[in-house]
Design an enzyme around this catalytic site. Structure first.
Site, short mmCIF file in Angstrom:
data_model
loop_
_atom_site.label_atom_id
_atom_site.label_comp_id
_atom_site.label_asym_id
_atom_site.label_seq_id
_atom_site.Cartn_x
_atom_site.Cartn_y
_atom_site.Cartn_z
N TYR A 25 -0.17 -2.77 3.13
CA TYR A 25 0.11 -4.17 2.52
C TYR A 25 -0.14 -3.98 0.83
O TYR A 25 -0.98 -4.89 0.53
CB TYR A 25 -0.13 -5.11 3.17
N GLY A 26 0.48 -3.03 0.24
CA GLY A 26 -0.13 -2.96 -1.07
C GLY A 26 1.09 -3.47 -2.00
O GLY A 26 1.70 -4.45 -1.93
N SER A 51 -9.60 -5.59 5.54
CA SER A 51 -9.32 -5.28 4.09
C SER A 51 -8.88 -6.17 3.37
O SER A 51 -8.20 -7.14 3.89
CB SER A 51 -8.36 -3.85 4.17
N ASP A 83 -0.07 8.28 -1.23
CA ASP A 83 0.41 9.55 -0.74
C ASP A 83 -0.85 10.42 -0.22
O ASP A 83 -0.63 11.06 0.82
CB ASP A 83 0.78 10.52 -2.14
N HIS A 108 8.58 7.57 -0.80
CA HIS A 108 8.51 8.53 -1.66
C HIS A 108 8.32 9.84 -0.82
O HIS A 108 7.84 9.69 0.33
CB HIS A 108 7.10 8.50 -2.52
N ASP A 191 10.71 13.05 -9.21
CA ASP A 191 9.33 11.92 -9.61
C ASP A 191 8.34 12.60 -10.05
O ASP A 191 7.68 12.07 -11.06
CB ASP A 191 9.23 11.49 -8.10
N SER A 252 15.13 0.13 -37.80
CA SER A 252 15.79 0.27 -39.00
C SER A 252 16.42 1.73 -39.47
O SER A 252 15.99 2.68 -38.53
CB SER A 252 14.55 0.00 -40.18
#
Length: 333
Positions: A25-26, A51, A83, A108, A191, A252
């Site tokens: 749960y991050g 936690s 990971d 991921h 990635d 510019s």
């Protein structure tokens, strides 16, 4: 061109009778869990008991269990811990409790692509990867919008893995913006390459090199900080909003001429050759092996390099200057 899916392509009903466990749960976990619940789906959270994540999930009203208990109760297990912790967590807390008909989800592809996690052939393995941080995923969902996502299927044991992935993407709001189909290999390798060569490694090295060049030439470090780091946000925002041409139309003519004529002198053929070497290291698994070994030895190189950069002059000057900027100071506090 990539295939893109939208709301009409995803049936949320595929998940209506399923229990989805969000393990971790991050940053992504809190957003995905809340979005799925608000889409009418049954969600439980797997966390370390006691936690901060456990407490936040409890406060948000979720049923919170250990990863083992969550995996035991769930049909779909979305692994969203960092990971470097996934393989051990999977081996000890998830694999022994997998059942036929389960699906494993990721945001991921690192651990699947580099075979740190090798699921049994009788489970579905899919990826739904939002292209934005959790806070943005949650905010846009609440606004009735969404963050674009990637989906990929590694194993289709049930014959419904793609439908599950699309439904999950819809549940977190991804199909509102568009969902692009990819593979675990493509997502992982692009990635890692992007992080190392452009977004993190390339940008931070360029910032430090520019800062050091000005300071070594006798300019005040405060001036160097403003020109090489602080103003980068302006350019990045323009790039994100309207691409290279849009950014150039907003600066510019002097800046654009310097961009077009001097930029290629910084990113030289030698730089491009080094980029190709880094890509080869990613593709061959050399970087993955290096990072896995680094974690097995308590991250000595990671910690040493992090500490070195934390002590760099640009960080000391930056902290002082950011203290003068009320809008940034408020965020840091």
């Amino acid at each position: 061109m990539a295939k893109i899916y939208y709301e009409k392509d995803a049936d949320l009903g595929v998940l209506k009778e399923k229990v989805i466990a969000i393990v971790g749960y991050g940053n992504q976990g809190h957003a995905q869990a809340q979005n799925l619940r608000d889409s009418g789906l049954k969600v439980i959270v797997g966390e370390l008991e006691g936690s901060p994540g456990w407490m936040r999930a409890k406060e948000a009203g979720f049923e919170v269990e250990t990863a083992k208990k969550a995996a035991q109760k769930a049909n779909i297990i979305q692994i969203l811990v960092p990971d470097e912790f996934q393989a051990k967590l999977y081996q000890t807390d998830i694999l022994p409790l997998l059942k036929k008909g389960n699906a494993l989800g990721f945001s991921h592809g690192f651990n699947i692509h580099f075979h740190q996690i090798v699921p049994p052939q009788w489970v579905d393995v899919f990826m739904v990867a939002p292209k934005g941080p959790g806070v943005l995923l949650r905010r846009t969902y609440e606004e009735g919008k969404g963050v674009p996502c990637l989906i990929a299927i590694e194993q289709d044991a049930s014959g419904l893995a793609k439908e599950i992935a699309l439904a999950y993407a819809r549940g977190i709001g991804g199909t509102r913006a568009g969902v692009i189909e990819t593979t675990f290999r493509e997502e992982t390798e692009t990635d890692l390459f992007g992080e190392q060569v452009v977004l993190c490694g390339g940008v931070t090295a360029l910032i430090k090199a520019g800062f050091e060049t000005l300071v070594e030439a006798g300019y005040q470090p405060e001036m160097a900080y403003f020109e090489c780091l602080h103003e980068l946000k302006l350019i990045v925002d323009l790039l994100q909003e309207s691409g290279l041409s849009g950014m150039r139309s907003a600066i510019s003519n002097t800046a654009q001429y310097g961009d077009l004529t001097r930029g290629p002198r910084i990113i030289t053929q030698k730089t491009r050759e080094e980029m190709r070497k880094i890509l080869q290291e990613v593709q061959s698994g050399q970087f993955a092996r290096e990072w896995i070994m680094e974690n097995q030895t308590n991250q000595p190189v990671f910690n040493a390099l992090t500490k070195k950069d934390e002590e760099h002059l640009i960080e000391k000057v930056g902290k002082k200057l950011r203290g003068m900027m009320g809008w940034i100071k408020e965020k840091e506090n």
